[in-house]
Design a protein around this motif. Structure first.
Motif, PDB file in Angstrom:
ATOM      1  N   GLN A 123      11.742 -20.274   0.675  1.00  0.00           N
ATOM      2  CA  GLN A 123      10.269 -19.727   1.236  1.00  0.00           C
ATOM      3  C   GLN A 123      10.047 -18.620   0.280  1.00  0.00           C
ATOM      4  OE1 GLN A 123       9.011 -20.426   4.630  1.00  0.00           O
ATOM      5  NE2 GLN A 123       9.888 -22.345   4.268  1.00  0.00           N
ATOM      6  N   SER A 124       8.926 -18.618  -0.355  1.00  0.00           N
ATOM      7  CA  SER A 124       8.751 -17.664  -1.533  1.00  0.00           C
ATOM      8  C   SER A 124       7.282 -17.108  -1.369  1.00  0.00           C
ATOM      9  CB  SER A 124       9.015 -18.430  -2.782  1.00  0.00           C
ATOM     10  OG  SER A 124      10.174 -18.970  -2.954  1.00  0.00           O
ATOM     11  N   MET A 125       7.100 -15.754  -2.043  1.00  0.00           N
ATOM     12  CA  MET A 125       5.763 -15.230  -1.921  1.00  0.00           C
ATOM     13  C   MET A 125       5.698 -14.268  -3.007  1.00  0.00           C
ATOM     14  SD  MET A 125       5.853 -12.632   1.177  1.00  0.00           S
ATOM     15  CE  MET A 125       7.005 -13.405   2.172  1.00  0.00           C
ATOM     16  N   ALA A 126       4.768 -14.282  -3.758  1.00  0.00           N
ATOM     17  CA  ALA A 126       4.387 -13.114  -4.587  1.00  0.00           C
ATOM     18  C   ALA A 126       3.345 -11.932  -4.105  1.00  0.00           C
ATOM     19  CB  ALA A 126       3.617 -13.982  -5.827  1.00  0.00           C
ATOM     20  N   ASN A 154       7.628 -19.874  11.213  1.00  0.00           N
ATOM     21  CA  ASN A 154       6.492 -20.869  10.618  1.00  0.00           C
ATOM     22  C   ASN A 154       6.704 -20.971   9.021  1.00  0.00           C
ATOM     23  OD1 ASN A 154       4.457 -20.418  12.914  1.00  0.00           O
ATOM     24  ND2 ASN A 154       4.615 -18.323  12.347  1.00  0.00           N
ATOM     25  N   LYS A 155       7.472 -21.981   8.855  1.00  0.00           N
ATOM     26  CA  LYS A 155       7.867 -22.494   7.454  1.00  0.00           C
ATOM     27  C   LYS A 155       6.557 -23.031   6.767  1.00  0.00           C
ATOM     28  CE  LYS A 155      12.323 -21.749   8.812  1.00  0.00           C
ATOM     29  NZ  LYS A 155      12.815 -20.501   8.320  1.00  0.00           N
ATOM     30  N   LEU A 156       6.762 -22.858   5.393  1.00  0.00           N
ATOM     31  CA  LEU A 156       5.889 -23.403   4.535  1.00  0.00           C
ATOM     32  C   LEU A 156       6.310 -24.924   4.042  1.00  0.00           C
ATOM     33  CD1 LEU A 156       5.351 -20.426   1.867  1.00  0.00           C
ATOM     34  CD2 LEU A 156       3.948 -21.079   3.697  1.00  0.00           C
ATOM     35  N   PRO A 157       5.188 -25.476   3.742  1.00  0.00           N
ATOM     36  CA  PRO A 157       5.485 -26.622   3.299  1.00  0.00           C
ATOM     37  C   PRO A 157       6.220 -26.729   2.257  1.00  0.00           C
ATOM     38  CG  PRO A 157       3.009 -26.692   4.155  1.00  0.00           C
ATOM     39  CD  PRO A 157       3.474 -25.164   4.021  1.00  0.00           C
ATOM     40  N   LYS A 158       6.756 -28.126   1.762  1.00  0.00           N
ATOM     41  CA  LYS A 158       7.212 -28.159   0.565  1.00  0.00           C
ATOM     42  C   LYS A 158       6.513 -27.841  -0.608  1.00  0.00           C
ATOM     43  CE  LYS A 158       9.977 -31.826  -2.038  1.00  0.00           C
ATOM     44  NZ  LYS A 158      10.246 -33.475  -2.218  1.00  0.00           N
ATOM     45  N   ASP A 159       7.196 -27.352  -1.580  1.00  0.00           N
ATOM     46  CA  ASP A 159       6.241 -27.116  -2.875  1.00  0.00           C
ATOM     47  C   ASP A 159       5.458 -26.230  -2.903  1.00  0.00           C
ATOM     48  OD1 ASP A 159       8.055 -29.191  -3.839  1.00  0.00           O
ATOM     49  OD2 ASP A 159       6.643 -30.856  -3.749  1.00  0.00           O
ATOM     50  N   THR A 160       5.200 -25.164  -1.663  1.00  0.00           N
ATOM     51  CA  THR A 160       4.178 -24.393  -1.855  1.00  0.00           C
ATOM     52  C   THR A 160       4.716 -22.849  -1.920  1.00  0.00           C
ATOM     53  OG1 THR A 160       4.396 -24.553   0.727  1.00  0.00           O
ATOM     54  CG2 THR A 160       2.570 -25.791  -0.440  1.00  0.00           C
ATOM     55  N   LEU A 161       3.909 -21.802  -2.111  1.00  0.00           N
ATOM     56  CA  LEU A 161       4.180 -20.435  -1.994  1.00  0.00           C
ATOM     57  C   LEU A 161       3.150 -19.693  -1.565  1.00  0.00           C
ATOM     58  CD1 LEU A 161       3.640 -18.723  -5.522  1.00  0.00           C
ATOM     59  CD2 LEU A 161       4.151 -21.379  -5.385  1.00  0.00           C
ATOM     60  N   LEU A 162       3.284 -18.176  -1.360  1.00  0.00           N
ATOM     61  CA  LEU A 162       2.001 -17.533  -0.727  1.00  0.00           C
ATOM     62  C   LEU A 162       1.668 -16.573  -2.118  1.00  0.00           C
ATOM     63  CD1 LEU A 162       2.853 -17.055   2.912  1.00  0.00           C
ATOM     64  CD2 LEU A 162       1.342 -18.760   1.886  1.00  0.00           C
ATOM     65  N   ASN A 163       0.571 -16.462  -2.209  1.00  0.00           N
ATOM     66  CA  ASN A 163       0.234 -15.368  -3.059  1.00  0.00           C
ATOM     67  C   ASN A 163      -0.533 -14.400  -2.462  1.00  0.00           C
ATOM     68  OD1 ASN A 163      -0.132 -14.274  -5.876  1.00  0.00           O
ATOM     69  ND2 ASN A 163      -2.352 -15.019  -5.890  1.00  0.00           N
ATOM     70  N   ILE A 164      -0.150 -13.083  -2.384  1.00  0.00           N
ATOM     71  CA  ILE A 164      -0.819 -12.029  -1.678  1.00  0.00           C
ATOM     72  C   ILE A 164      -1.190 -11.067  -2.548  1.00  0.00           C
ATOM     73  CG2 ILE A 164      -0.130 -10.154   0.130  1.00  0.00           C
ATOM     74  CD1 ILE A 164       2.236 -12.219   0.945  1.00  0.00           C
ATOM     75  N   ASN A 165      -2.501 -10.543  -2.342  1.00  0.00           N
ATOM     76  CA  ASN A 165      -3.104  -9.237  -2.710  1.00  0.00           C
ATOM     77  C   ASN A 165      -3.358  -8.372  -2.068  1.00  0.00           C
ATOM     78  OD1 ASN A 165      -3.548  -9.712  -6.007  1.00  0.00           O
ATOM     79  ND2 ASN A 165      -3.593 -11.610  -5.062  1.00  0.00           N
ATOM     80  N   VAL A 166      -3.018  -7.276  -2.234  1.00  0.00           N
ATOM     81  CA  VAL A 166      -3.267  -5.800  -1.205  1.00  0.00           C
ATOM     82  C   VAL A 166      -4.218  -5.009  -1.791  1.00  0.00           C
ATOM     83  CG1 VAL A 166      -1.968  -3.911   0.180  1.00  0.00           C
ATOM     84  CG2 VAL A 166      -0.818  -6.146  -0.368  1.00  0.00           C
ATOM     85  N   PRO A 167      -5.242  -4.704  -1.023  1.00  0.00           N
ATOM     86  CA  PRO A 167      -6.438  -3.392  -1.530  1.00  0.00           C
ATOM     87  C   PRO A 167      -5.735  -2.369  -1.931  1.00  0.00           C
ATOM     88  CG  PRO A 167      -6.894  -4.160   0.764  1.00  0.00           C
ATOM     89  CD  PRO A 167      -5.644  -5.239   0.191  1.00  0.00           C
ATOM     90  N   THR A 168      -6.081  -1.833  -2.752  1.00  0.00           N
ATOM     91  CA  THR A 168      -5.506  -0.288  -2.968  1.00  0.00           C
ATOM     92  C   THR A 168      -6.485   0.859  -2.313  1.00  0.00           C
ATOM     93  OG1 THR A 168      -6.690  -0.434  -5.343  1.00  0.00           O
ATOM     94  CG2 THR A 168      -4.464  -0.695  -5.253  1.00  0.00           C
ATOM     95  N   CYS A 169      -6.242   0.721  -0.885  1.00  0.00           N
ATOM     96  CA  CYS A 169      -7.244   2.033  -0.411  1.00  0.00           C
ATOM     97  C   CYS A 169      -6.267   2.515   0.748  1.00  0.00           C
ATOM     98  CB  CYS A 169      -8.387   1.105   0.471  1.00  0.00           C
ATOM     99  SG  CYS A 169      -7.810  -0.070   1.619  1.00  0.00           S
TER     100      CYS A 169
END
Length: 253
Positions: A123-126, A154-169
């Motif tokens: 399980q991976s995320m950026a 809530n497991k991610l499907p195979k071969d997927t990851l999450l890309n997360i961007n957080v606003p700088t406020c």
């Protein structure tokens, strides 16, 4: 949970420190990150010289940490297959100093580290801050903890990851979370030509972002409107619709 943390800004960047320290309150954290700035290295790996891994004191913490003279993808490969005894539960890459939106994910060392985790079935995320000014990494670190709690059940499907961007406020100005698609990010590149003392030409890459119309559900629009953007990414780049069309061309050799 066992969590491996990496980045592409280097092991002594503020973002990875804030992330690892926050995660270590609830989880067993291992930091395996580049020994220097490795932004925009994509998914490159080191094959033509040995990798050196130095165990270091990680700021003011007791977190086990290794400094690697390789790319972000190298760091995750080495962590999983060389350094750690047991396979981790999560790989988290970041917190990046600046956004990884739209097509920038193809260049991003941050995203590539998380992608390497996904390739290994973890399980991976950026996670990135959507600007380079007035950054509050604590917001990103807090959200990373929230996402680990979600991914535990809530497991991610195979071969997927999450890309997360957080606003700088300011934290109070964050409007919420949006599940997004990759937006469009294109640049007007400029190569500045110079000559070194030996008379050899060299070039510096510069340029500026081209403002383009975005899909309403894009990550670019979401962070602009002060939402945290969460984009699921699948590293299988096959265009399946076009695949079906080309099969009908009856190409022969």
């Amino acid at each position: 949970m066992k969590v491996v943390v990496a980045n592409d800004d280097g092991i002594f960047a503020e973002g990875i420190y804030k992330l690892a320290k926050k995660l270590s309150v609830k989880h067993e954290v291992f930091v395996v990150a580049p020994d220097r700035q490795r932004s925009a290295t994509g998914h490159g790996i080191t094959m033509h010289h040995p990798l050196r891994a130095n165990k270091i004191k990680f700021f003011d913490t007791d977190i086990l940490a290794w400094s690697i003279d390789g790319t972000p993808a190298d760091c995750i490969k080495l962590a999983i297959e060389g350094i750690l005894k047991d396979k981790p539960d999560f790989v988290i890459s970041g917190i990046n100093d600046g956004p990884n939106l739209g097509t920038d994910v193809l260049y991003s060392g941050t995203v590539s580290a998380a992608m390497e985790g996904a390739i290994h079935g973890i399980q991976s995320m950026a996670i990135s801050m959507a600007d380079t000014q007035n950054i509050d990494y604590d917001i990103g670190a807090e959200f990373a903890n929230i996402m680990i709690d979600n991914l535990t059940y809530n497991k991610l499907p195979k071969d997927t990851l999450l890309n997360i961007n957080v606003p700088t406020c300011n934290k109070k100005e964050v409007k919420g979370v949006k599940i997004t698609t990759l937006g469009a990010r294109k640049y007007k590149n400029t190569f500045i030509k110079r000559v070194d003392p030996r008379g050899q030409d060299y070039y510096w890459l510069g340029g500026e972002l081209i403002q383009e119309d975005q899909n309403e559900d894009s990550d670019v629009n979401s962070v602009k409107d002060n939402y945290i953007s969460v984009t699921p990414i699948h590293y299988d780049l096959t265009d399946y619709d076009l695949n079906k069309i080309i099969r009908k061309w009856n190409i022969k050799f």
